[in-house]
Design a protein around this motif. Structure first.
Motif, PDB file in Angstrom:
ATOM      1  N   ASN A  19      -3.506   4.947   0.976  1.00 47.77           N
ATOM      2  CA  ASN A  19      -3.439   4.117   2.175  1.00 47.77           C
ATOM      3  C   ASN A  19      -4.706   4.157   3.023  1.00 47.77           C
ATOM      4  OD1 ASN A  19      -0.839   3.263   1.597  1.00 47.77           O
ATOM      5  ND2 ASN A  19       0.125   4.938   2.729  1.00 47.77           N
ATOM      6  N   LEU A  64      -4.042  -4.419   4.777  1.00 52.10           N
ATOM      7  CA  LEU A  64      -3.256  -4.182   5.991  1.00 52.10           C
ATOM      8  C   LEU A  64      -2.327  -5.359   6.268  1.00 52.10           C
ATOM      9  CD1 LEU A  64      -5.908  -2.583   8.407  1.00 52.10           C
ATOM     10  CD2 LEU A  64      -3.954  -1.455   7.350  1.00 52.10           C
ATOM     11  N   LYS A 120      -2.414   2.060   9.238  1.00 49.15           N
ATOM     12  CA  LYS A 120      -2.510   2.844   8.003  1.00 49.15           C
ATOM     13  C   LYS A 120      -1.635   4.088   8.070  1.00 49.15           C
ATOM     14  CE  LYS A 120      -7.257   1.377   6.930  1.00 49.15           C
ATOM     15  NZ  LYS A 120      -8.645   1.819   6.702  1.00 49.15           N
ATOM     16  N   CYS A 126       1.304  -3.871   5.622  1.00 55.00           N
ATOM     17  CA  CYS A 126       1.622  -3.202   6.898  1.00 55.00           C
ATOM     18  C   CYS A 126       2.192  -4.175   7.915  1.00 55.00           C
ATOM     19  CB  CYS A 126       0.381  -2.518   7.458  1.00 55.00           C
ATOM     20  SG  CYS A 126      -0.302  -1.243   6.404  1.00 55.00           S
TER      21      CYS A 126
END
Length: 511
Positions: free
Chosen positions: A435, A443, A476, A447
């Motif tokens: 990650n 991302l 992250k 995420c």
């Protein structure tokens, strides 16, 4: 008569073939050595002359020309002693030249004719196999290391006389069995353990998160709080080395001549802790004869910089490239070479010149100014590459008196390994492995936050004045915490925990 013997040259951690050619003929006695040899190679003729005499062999009369090809590649090191000696013997008809055709040879000669171990044998064995050689002749002490490479017969001898007798068929030498002596990748053994640490549960948890996502960490606390003790145990909770990682790490240590005694491979994650007086070349590699630096010796492991602000700023700045690229490139007039350097950075520092956190409401103006000058010594670009800033407070009297009841490293390592496996599946087919290495595209893809988690992060940004870099770091970290929790979706608790790992942004660096 003309004779040839093959050896290798080390370029970084890679080996390229070098052909040793010797022509011996009558005339005025003279020795000519060509092919860009360094001082150690130039001195070889003197060592070889005495070693031959002391081994009951003869230096040829007349003119001897020694060529190391390719001639545009600089030859460095003492491992050319044995191949030059054997080629001289073949050229003077003391050894049939055809016996050298199937072998790559390396080894350093002592004056009495015995053989000393040389660095880089693991890479040399891999290079010999790649070049099609069926056998490798090395000093006895290097045999186990070279025998790690499958598909290559390794013959280890203790002297020049033994090498000659072996090649002539007068001495039976069995190939060194292919093995990985001392290697246990599934259950690595470390001398330290997290179970030994008293208190600091929140720091242990932070280091578990760091290990799970390969995040760089900055530990900030007063002297004696346990920063070094905690950092030294980080490697014990990292997943076991894979066979490829163990081989690559071992090649670096082989080139540096640092393979542990009694082992053929490096079996545990490296932990390197250079002193703050280290030079640029000591940290990232280089020197007159280029060698791997600390960042490469920490490859696939942990690089710990204690008392971070005591390091020279220019030394820390040269570390930015290996942190970003995962390798070090060393350029010289004669060419460039590269060493791998993928590592986790753990740094430790005091929060102020006095060693304690300053209360902004009680500290004097001069104290605050001194702290600002102290913290300004830390490079901003280097700080940008550190995901987690962890406060390490001093232990209470009760914690000091209590016996440690911490969780063992093996148990934490299992959770970390499971989180890493999730990341490997997620990033399969890409150059990203964990990650911490996610780009902006990753991302956005991996995420995504729900409404509640997004609102919490927005509140934290507004309240603490976090920067854009801190926003990316929190995403992250949230992804890693969710992986430890076995969740695909990043939830509010994951974001909340990630935010606290950036709380020092405002306390120390104001954003």
């Amino acid at each position: 008569m003309l004779a040839r013997c093959e050896s290798v040259a080390l370029i970084g951690i890679d080996a390229v073939p070098v052909v040793v050619e010797v022509d011996s003929r009558g005339g005025i006695p003279k020795v000519l050595l060509v092919g860009l040899p360094d001082a150690a190679v130039k001195e070889a003729q003197d060592r070889i002359f005495v070693a031959l005499r002391n081994s009951g062999l003869e230096w040829p009369r007349g003119r001897v020309t020694i060529s190391l090809a390719p001639s545009d590649l600089r030859k460095q090191g003492s491992h050319y002693d044995l191949p030059i000696a054997l080629a001289i013997l073949a050229a003077s008809e003391q050894l049939p030249a055809r016996l050298l055709e199937d072998f790559a040879v390396l080894g350093e000669l002592s004056l009495d004719g015995s053989l000393r171990a040389v660095p880089g044998v693991l890479s040399a064995a891999m290079g010999a196999r790649a070049s099609g050689k069926s056998g490798l002749l090395v000093p006895l002490a290097n045999g186990p290391e070279a025998a790690v490479v499958a598909g290559l017969k390794v013959f280890a001898v203790d002297s020049l006389a033994a090498a000659v007798d072996f090649l002539n068929g007068r001495l039976a030498v069995d190939p060194v069995p292919h093995h990985t002596s001392g290697l246990s990748l599934e259950a690595p053994e470390y001398e330290v353990d997290f179970a030994d640490v008293k208190g600091q549960d929140h720091v242990k948890r932070a280091l578990e998160v760091a290990a799970a996502g390969a995040h760089n960490v900055l530990l900030v606390g007063p002297p004696g709080a346990g920063k070094t003790m905690l950092a030294r145990r980080l490697a014990t909770i990292l997943p076991p080395l894979t066979s490829d990682e163990a081989l690559e790490t071992s090649r670096i240590y082989s080139v540096a001549g640092m393979i542990p005694a009694g082992q053929s491979l490096v079996a545990t994650r490296p932990f390197r802790s250079p002193h703050h007086t280290v030079s640029n070349a000591g940290l990232v590699g280089g020197g007159g004869v280029p060698r791997p630096g600390e960042v490469s010796l920490a490859h696939n492991g942990v690089l710990f910089l204690d008392e971070l602000l005591e390091f020279k700023r220019e030394v820390l700045d040269v570390m930015r490239q290996p942190l970003e690229d995962g390798h070090v490139t060393i350029s010289r007039a004669s060419g460039s070479l590269s060493y791998p350097s993928r590592f986790m950075l753990v740094a430790a520092m005091n929060p102020s010149p006095s060693g304690d956190f300053l209360d902004p409401y009680k500290a004097t103006r001069s104290q605050m100014q001194a702290q600002e000058r102290y913290l300004a010594r830390l490079s901003g670009p280097l700080l940008d590459r550190i995901d987690m800033h962890i406060e390490v407070p001093p232990l209470s009297k009760q914690e000091l008196l209590d016996r440690p009841r911490g969780e063992a490293s093996a148990a934490i390592r299992l959770r970390v390994a499971m989180a890493r496996e999730r990341q490997q599946r997620r990033f399969k087919g890409t150059k990203v492995h964990h990650n911490a290495a996610m780009s902006s595209r990753h991302l956005r893809q991996h995420c995504k936050l729900g409404p509640d988690a997004g609102a919490l992060l927005q509140t934290a940004i507004d309240q603490f004045g976090l920067s854009a870099r801190a926003y990316d770091r929190i995403l992250k970290l949230s992804r890693t915490i969710a992986d430890l929790d076995g969740q695909d979706e990043i939830a509010v608790p994951h974001v909340a925990e990630a935010i606290q790992y950036r709380s020092l942004d405002r306390k120390l660096w104001r954003g």
